[in-house]
Structure formats: C-alpha cells, structure tokens
Design a protein around this motif. Structure first.
Motif, short mmCIF file in Angstrom:
data_model
loop_
_atom_site.label_atom_id
_atom_site.label_comp_id
_atom_site.label_asym_id
_atom_site.label_seq_id
_atom_site.Cartn_x
_atom_site.Cartn_y
_atom_site.Cartn_z
N SER A 11 -55.69 -12.88 48.66
CA SER A 11 -56.65 -13.43 47.69
C SER A 11 -56.08 -13.58 46.29
O SER A 11 -56.74 -14.12 45.41
CB SER A 11 -57.90 -12.55 47.63
N PHE A 61 -67.14 -10.66 45.98
CA PHE A 61 -66.19 -9.87 46.74
C PHE A 61 -66.70 -9.60 48.13
O PHE A 61 -67.91 -9.51 48.37
CB PHE A 61 -65.90 -8.54 46.02
N ARG A 62 -65.76 -9.46 49.07
CA ARG A 62 -66.08 -9.06 50.44
C ARG A 62 -65.06 -8.00 50.85
O ARG A 62 -63.99 -7.88 50.27
CB ARG A 62 -66.01 -10.25 51.39
N HIS A 63 -65.40 -7.25 51.88
CA HIS A 63 -64.47 -6.25 52.39
C HIS A 63 -63.35 -6.96 53.15
O HIS A 63 -63.58 -7.88 53.93
CB HIS A 63 -65.19 -5.27 53.33
N ALA A 64 -62.13 -6.54 52.90
CA ALA A 64 -60.97 -7.13 53.59
C ALA A 64 -60.95 -6.71 55.05
O ALA A 64 -61.40 -5.62 55.40
CB ALA A 64 -59.69 -6.71 52.89
N LEU A 123 -63.30 -13.18 46.99
CA LEU A 123 -62.03 -12.48 47.11
C LEU A 123 -62.19 -11.28 48.03
O LEU A 123 -63.22 -10.60 48.01
CB LEU A 123 -61.55 -12.00 45.74
N ALA A 124 -61.17 -11.01 48.83
CA ALA A 124 -61.18 -9.86 49.73
C ALA A 124 -60.69 -8.62 48.99
O ALA A 124 -59.70 -8.67 48.25
CB ALA A 124 -60.31 -10.13 50.95
N LEU A 125 -61.38 -7.50 49.20
CA LEU A 125 -61.03 -6.24 48.53
C LEU A 125 -60.69 -5.16 49.54
O LEU A 125 -61.36 -4.99 50.56
CB LEU A 125 -62.21 -5.74 47.68
N LEU A 126 -59.65 -4.41 49.20
CA LEU A 126 -59.30 -3.19 49.90
C LEU A 126 -59.82 -1.99 49.11
O LEU A 126 -60.03 -2.10 47.89
CB LEU A 126 -57.78 -3.08 50.05
N VAL A 186 -57.49 -6.02 45.12
CA VAL A 186 -57.62 -7.36 45.68
C VAL A 186 -56.54 -7.55 46.74
O VAL A 186 -55.35 -7.32 46.48
CB VAL A 186 -57.51 -8.44 44.59
N ALA A 187 -56.94 -7.95 47.94
CA ALA A 187 -55.99 -8.12 49.04
C ALA A 187 -54.94 -9.18 48.67
O ALA A 187 -55.25 -10.16 47.98
CB ALA A 187 -56.73 -8.53 50.30
#
Length: 286
Positions: free
Chosen positions: A268, A283-286, A177-180, A264-265
């Motif tokens: 995602s 998780f990964r960076h958005a 999942l992309a994270l802000l 969570v962006a």
C-alpha cells in the motif's frame, strides 16, 4: 553523451532510484522513489533495469530539452505531458529527437510523476544509490533550472512493446490502505484501535518524503509514559501526543520516539506516495 537540460524543475525534482536498503544500522534510511512501482514501470517501458535512476517530480511544472535522441516514459501521477507541443500518452514510451522539449504539466490525479530516460540518470552514487535523501541530505542535490543531467549508456534490453491499457491513473477519491499491527498497538485504547479502521481520515498539508500526517479522530493512549527511541520501517504509523498519526516514508528517521500503532503494508505504500492533501484515506486489516 545524451543529456537532459532542465529549463524548469517545477515544485520539486529529485533524482531517485530504489534506494539504500540494509543500512539502518548505520543510521541511513532506505530512501529511493516513494512510488516504487511507478519507477519500475517507467524503467521497464524504456528497457532500463527496474532500479535505474529517474526523476521524481512533485505536481509537475517541469520543462527540459533533450540534447541527443532518447527514449523516455512518464508514469505515477496523471496529467498533461507533451513533447514539442504534441501530447504524449501516459504510461507509454516515446522517442525524443535531439533538441526536443519535454513539458510535464500540473498533475490532475496523484501528486508525484516519475520520469525515466533510457540509460537512466547518471548521477554520482552515494552509499550505493543515486537517490536523494531529503532528511539526511545524502545523494544528488535537488534539480535546479539550468542544470544538465547526464544520461547513462544504453542498456542491453530493447524498448518493449507495451499495450497502453496498462495505464491506470491514481484514484481521485477515497484510498484504502492495508495495515499490519504495530509493535506498540497495546499502548492504545480499544476505542483508538476501532477508530483507526472505522473512521475516515484525510491527508494533511504536512506531507513530504519523510512522513505523511493524517487528520481524524484522536487516538487515545492506554499508556501515557515516555517511550525510548525504537527502530522504524517504511510505513510505520507513529502517533504524537495530540493523538494524530503520521505515516513514516522513505526518508524517515530510522528511529522514533512515538509509539507505532500500526504499519502500512508494503503493497500500500505506493498509494501513499500519490495521495494529495485533503484526500480521504481509509484503512483495512492486511
């Protein structure tokens, strides 16, 4: 008028559309389908507008009889679907005759099916939406056995011809999942920030339409004081006193008292809706 007579609702069956955006200042969450992409796709497959109300079905175990002819489509989770005992392809439109029985079995991939019927579920709208908000108790009551669901008028658009190759089941393995950055990321140590992205997490059994709690390393705070209630948005990852994060979802409270380390962006969030308890999350960076 065509109706859907529900013989067995399964674990949970809720009427959902795209929700009630823009009412947070009144204390009303967005709500709506957790897997918004699945609802939009199911509606497009039967010629409905993307936001027409459908049914969100948890795990399956659903059985209903069509009273009148209708087009329908099942998307979201992946599992056995049949009409009068004959298999129905996933992520494709199908025509039901009057009296036909639809059965949706236990999901083998993902967890939330979306059922759309041409014309949409004609439930009563509350604050502009036919969605059930499970926290506030707004919108149509959960569907029960013996209930008749009215189907709305035929839309102007025709049922499109869609290649079945568009069907992709939710992943069974690890989901990324992309994270802000969250508004209170500075409340946490550098080690906590690193652990969030470098460690594997798993979805706990404490997951519903309000929030999805994750299990993994303890996210330590740099600041330990009280935090006044702050606004939340879908995908807000708040961290409770035990250091474990919870992703707030569609039926979340509009304010929260725990610091939000990340968000969570939007792209995602549909994937969160299909996570199964115990499934690995990264998780990964958005």
């Amino acid at each position: 008028m065509t109706r859907l007579h529900v013989e067995q609702p399964g674990a949970a069956a809720l009427v959902e559309d795209l929700g009630r955006p823009g009412l947070a200042h009144l204390g009303v969450a967005t709500s709506g389908a957790l897997d918004r992409g699945a609802l939009a796709l199911a509606n497009r497959l039967v010629g409905n507008p993307d936001g027409a109300a459908g049914l969100e079905l948890v795990l399956g175990g659903f059985r209903a009889r069509f009273e009148g002819e209708a087009w329908f489509a099942v998307t979201g989770a992946w599992g056995p679907v049949s009409l009068d005992g004959h298999p129905v392809p996933p992520y494709a439109s199908a025509r039901a005759r009057d009296g036909a029985v639809l059965e949706i079995g236990t999901a083998v991939r993902g967890i939330r099916y979306v059922l759309a019927v041409r014309g949409g579920i004609a439930a009563t709208a509350v604050l502009g939406s036919r969605s059930r908000d499970t926290l506030a108790g707004l919108g149509p009551e959960p569907v029960v056995a013996g209930q008749d669901l009215a189907i709305g008028a035929e839309p102007a658009a025709s049922v499109p011809v869609v290649d079945q190759d568009v069907a992709f089941p939710p992943p069974a393995g690890a989901v990324t999942l992309a994270l802000l950055a969250g508004p209170r990321a500075d409340w946490f140590t550098d080690a906590a920030g690193a652990a969030l992205f470098e460690s594997p997490w798993r979805l706990s059994e404490q997951a519903d339409r309000i929030g999805a709690r994750l299990v993994g390393p303890v996210l330590e705070r740099r600041r330990t004081g009280e935090l006044a209630s702050e606004a939340t948005v879908p995908g807000s990852m708040q961290v409770a006193g035990d250091g474990q994060p919870t992703i707030l979802l569609a039926d979340r409270p509009v304010t929260g008292g725990y610091p939000v380390i990340a968000i969570v962006a939007p792209g995602s969030l549909d994937a969160v809706a299909q996570l199964r308890p115990g499934q690995e999350v990264r998780f990964r960076h958005a």
